[in-house]
Each structure stands twice: as C-alpha cells, then as structure tokens.
Motif scaffolding. Structure first.
Motif, short mmCIF file in Angstrom:
data_model
loop_
_atom_site.label_atom_id
_atom_site.label_comp_id
_atom_site.label_asym_id
_atom_site.label_seq_id
_atom_site.Cartn_x
_atom_site.Cartn_y
_atom_site.Cartn_z
N LYS A 96 23.26 -73.40 -1.53
CA LYS A 96 21.81 -72.84 -1.93
C LYS A 96 21.12 -74.07 -2.32
N PRO A 97 19.89 -74.29 -1.93
CA PRO A 97 18.78 -75.04 -2.51
C PRO A 97 18.99 -75.16 -4.06
N GLU A 98 19.53 -74.30 -5.27
CA GLU A 98 19.73 -74.33 -6.33
C GLU A 98 20.51 -74.83 -6.36
N ARG A 99 21.65 -75.54 -5.10
CA ARG A 99 23.28 -76.41 -5.54
C ARG A 99 22.89 -77.95 -5.28
N ILE A 100 21.31 -78.04 -5.20
CA ILE A 100 21.40 -79.42 -4.60
C ILE A 100 20.20 -80.05 -4.97
N ASN A 101 20.56 -81.54 -5.38
CA ASN A 101 19.81 -82.77 -6.60
C ASN A 101 18.52 -82.89 -5.09
N LEU A 102 18.02 -81.81 -5.19
CA LEU A 102 17.00 -82.34 -3.80
C LEU A 102 15.96 -83.67 -4.29
N GLU A 103 15.88 -83.95 -5.81
CA GLU A 103 15.22 -85.34 -6.09
C GLU A 103 15.54 -86.42 -4.86
N SER A 104 17.10 -86.54 -4.86
CA SER A 104 17.98 -87.39 -4.07
C SER A 104 17.88 -87.60 -3.00
N TRP A 105 17.45 -86.77 -2.36
CA TRP A 105 17.82 -86.34 -0.47
C TRP A 105 16.14 -86.45 -0.39
N ALA A 106 15.22 -86.75 -1.11
CA ALA A 106 13.60 -86.35 -1.61
C ALA A 106 13.48 -88.49 -0.92
N SER A 107 14.26 -88.83 -1.60
CA SER A 107 13.95 -90.55 -1.84
C SER A 107 14.87 -91.14 -0.59
N ALA A 108 16.52 -89.97 -0.40
CA ALA A 108 16.82 -90.78 0.57
C ALA A 108 15.63 -90.63 2.39
N ALA A 109 14.90 -89.45 2.05
CA ALA A 109 14.40 -89.37 3.30
C ALA A 109 12.95 -90.57 3.22
N ALA A 110 12.73 -91.52 1.91
CA ALA A 110 12.03 -91.94 2.35
C ALA A 110 12.17 -93.09 2.23
N VAL A 111 13.20 -93.21 2.25
CA VAL A 111 14.40 -94.86 2.73
C VAL A 111 14.03 -94.72 4.22
N ALA A 112 14.83 -93.21 4.75
CA ALA A 112 14.80 -93.52 5.74
C ALA A 112 13.94 -93.28 7.41
N ASP A 113 12.50 -93.19 6.33
CA ASP A 113 11.07 -93.21 6.98
C ASP A 113 10.34 -94.62 6.57
#
Length: 432
Positions: free
Chosen positions: A95-112
């Motif tokens: 579930k989305p609440e089980r995930i630290n979405l802030e860290s994944w947003a940062s990783a997506a920014a690095v990938a871009d």
C-alpha cells in the motif's frame, strides 16, 4: 497494417461483414491487423521464404505513479519503474502508506538528472525500460531495475520502504578509533584475481531493442572467460553512456578494498539507514569513505553493529563524457541483393527417337544458383519447367510438338527459394 484505437478496422468489416461490424471497435485496446495474401504453391517459397511473417510491437504499455506530481503516466524513469513494482500485485503488493514516497521522489529526480554523453548530447541519468511477461520472477525483475537505476532499498525508522538514489551523499556518520571494536582490512591486491576489465551488455533501441555490446572498460585483451573479467548484463539499460557508467562503477567496486567492522552501537545508531559512512582507523583508513554491503547486524548483548563495506572515493559517481568512449555504428542489416539474370542462352532442337526436344545452353554465374527454363506454346496453354543439374550448363525439355511455335525464357533461383527476373523470351518453331 492499421492500428485500431477505438476505430473499426475497415478491412475486417469489408472482408468479414457477416461476423464483423462497425460496432467492433476495440475501445481502449491496442491491436494490429496484418493481412497476408495467399499465393500459389509454386510461388509460396518465393513470396514467403521463411513462412508467414510474425508481428512484433513496441508499445508504451505501462503507466506508473510519479510521487512528485501524483500523476500516473508513461515514464522511462527507472526509479518510478521500481516503485511501480513495489505497488503492483505481481511485485511487492504494498500500500502507498507502507512506502516512504519522499525518498522515492528524490530518487526519481536523480534518475531524471541530465548527463552529457560522448556525442555532447544530454540524456537522463537513469532511464531505461523492461519488457516481460506476467510470469517473470519479480525478484529478478527487481534486481535488474535496482542495478540499472543504482537503487538501494531499505526500511526507514518508521518501518516504511525507502530508497537510496544513485548519487553521492556526504556521510553524516564518522567512525573513529574509539568507536571501533574490531576491524579487518582486505586490500584486494591479489594480481591473480583482481579485475582488469568490465564488459557491458545492454538493450540498444537502434538495433530494434536487441542486445548490444558496450565498449570494454579496462583492458580489452582480457578474455571474457578470464576470472579477471566481469560483465554487466542488464536489459533495462537502453543507453551506451548509461552502460559505460555502470561498467565504471562495477570496476571501482570490484577492485575496492573491503573491510569488516564491529563498532559501538551508540556511535552508529543510524547505520542501517545509510549508504555511505566515513571512518578513521590508521594506518590504512584515514577519513576513508565506505559504501555498505548488505544490512548491518545489531548485537544487543554487546550493543554493537557488525557490517561489511568497501572503500570508495567521494567521486564514485563522477563521469566525464570522454570516458564513455566512441561506440561504433550499429551493424547495418544486409539487404537481399537481386539475383543475377540470365542475359543470354541458345535453344537447339534435337530428334531423340520419336520425340523432338529442345536443349537450352547458357553460362553459369555461380554454382550456388539453380537455373530454370520455362517453355510454353505461344498459342496458349500451361507453362512447363525444367532445371539444370548441378554443374551443368544445359537444360533439356520434354517432348515438343513439331511445327508448333514455343516461347522459351530462363531465370535463376537461390537456395532460399528467391527467384530472379525472367530473361528476355526466345520464340522459335519446334523443328529439326
């Protein structure tokens, strides 16, 4: 070929009007129609030398969540691909609440982030793609995406799944002599096992998304089966620059000194949530940067952390465009060239007992070709065919009717069943 996107396929409606109508639109379904016309058995090998064609399609098939915008859209960002795998029922089913979405947003920014390749063009740092089936092993898919995107997953203090992006982060943990209970330093200097070269296998969009070799990192003369050679084999990588950066990282990590450390828990409390730390333990390790390998082990009896790591430079992710090296042009597909035409041949009639036959004489261009003679009455009727035996330069017909005019012409055929054009016809009256 016509793509159906909510529009009735006119060819099907026309040809199969009794079972297919304008109501058969295929809403929200991507489809492709291929019509292969039938040919006579005589020409089937010529028209379809490899059988009826098979159709493959490259589609933007999956939309993924971007936590930076909360939008669901197509993306080649590998961090978003990995997040989608965690959320999907065929992956982590979280579930989305089980995930630290802030860290994944940062990783997506690095990938871009944009990097400069050898040609001087800009391209995203960690973009790529993956195609597979519903029965692909999700663990293997996850491993490929993690490797390609330089992603390291961990569980944060709140128990959520977080990720370290593929970028250098200055350590905020500095272990010193007083904090270290035990240290084992392995210099990795054995010349017989030290890595000398790293090869790369990636997916090249310019080769119709097939596997391609990257320029070798290190000594190109070390055989790929040599223990001193490593290979980064990752189908998610779709850029030569991306693969070369992964090869460099593989080389650095494979040749890096390794340490095994037992340290005080209170000096390393946040160790399980870090990718890089700093250590000072003279004489070998003075302000050295470590990249952790695996998950640290907590010993509550002695209040210590035990972990393994490799010594890496803070320039680990630095990469200059010229380091990519020039990738040769992709091999060109060899097109089928026209088969040689029989430019000239002679016809001679010969009486064999009660039968009158014709003999065609010609010159061979290649022993790999089959030479065929066609003959038929100019007044009409079915054409007949005869072939030359291997190595011979003459073809003999069946019995002809004396006094009747015939048309003769020749062509060549390859071993794959391809035919050349017919030669100019020769018209003669059958007579001795």
């Amino acid at each position: 070929m016509q793509k159906c996107r909510g529009i009735p396929n006119s060819e099907l409606v026309t040809k199969f009007s009794d079972i297919w109508s304008d109501d058969h639109r295929g809403d929200s379904i991507a489809s492709t129609l291929v019509i292969c016309k039938s040919v006579s058995a005589q020409h089937h090998r010529t028209v379809y030398p490899h059988g009826y064609p098979t159709v493959t399609s490259l589609v933007r098939a999956k939309r993924v969540l971007d936590p930076r915008t909360d939008e669901v859209a197509f993306s080649r960002n590998l961090a978003l691909h990995r997040l989608d795998l965690l959320l999907s029922p065929y992956g982590g089913a979280l579930k989305p609440e089980r995930i630290n979405l802030e860290s994944w947003a940062s990783a997506a920014a690095v990938a871009d982030e944009q990097v400069t390749n050898f040609q001087g063009d800009q391209e995203p740092r960690y973009h790529g793609g993956f195609s597979g089936r519903e029965n692909n092993d999700p663990t293997e898919v996850a491993r490929l995406i993690d490797e390609a995107g330089e992603l390291l997953l961990y569980v944060d203090p709140q128990g959520k799944v977080a990720v370290h992006a593929g970028e250098w982060v200055e350590p905020d943990i500095h272990l010193k002599t007083a904090d270290i209970k035990e240290v084992t330093f392995l210099s990795n200097r054995n010349p017989n096992s030290n890595v000398k070269s790293v090869r790369g296998l990636w997916t090249n969009p310019e080769l119709n998304y097939t596997e391609d070799d990257a320029v070798i990192w290190g000594d190109p003369y070390v055989d790929e089966n040599d223990p001193r050679s490593r290979t980064v084999d990752n189908e998610c990588i779709q850029s030569h620059n991306h693969m070369r950066r992964k090869q460099k990282l593989k080389y650095i990590r494979a040749t890096a000194p390794r340490v095994r450390i037992v340290c005080d828990y209170f000096a390393s409390e946040n160790l399980p949530f870090r990718r890089f730390i700093k250590i000072t333990e003279p004489p070998h390790l003075v302000d050295a940067n470590l990249e952790l390998i695996g998950t640290p082990i907590l010993d509550l009896n002695n209040f210590t952390h035990q972990f393994e790591a490799i010594v890496v430079p803070n320039s680990l992710y630095d990469f200059e465009p010229e380091e990519e090296g020039e990738k040769g042009d992709p091999p060109q597909r060899i097109g089928s060239s026209a088969l040689p035409i029989v430019t000239s041949f002679t016809i001679a009639f010969e009486q064999q007992g009660q039968s009158l036959v014709a003999e065609a004489s010609f010159s061979r261009n290649s022993e790999a070709l089959t030479y065929e003679l066609e003959y038929m009455k100019t007044s009409g009727g079915a054409a007949k065919y005869a072939q030359a035996n291997d190595g011979e330069e003459t073809i003999e017909t069946e019995s002809l009717t004396a006094g009747v005019e015939y048309r003769f012409r020749m062509r060549t055929r390859s071993v794959f069943g391809q035919n050349s054009s017919w030669s100019n016809p020769v018209v003669l009256q059958a007579s001795t």
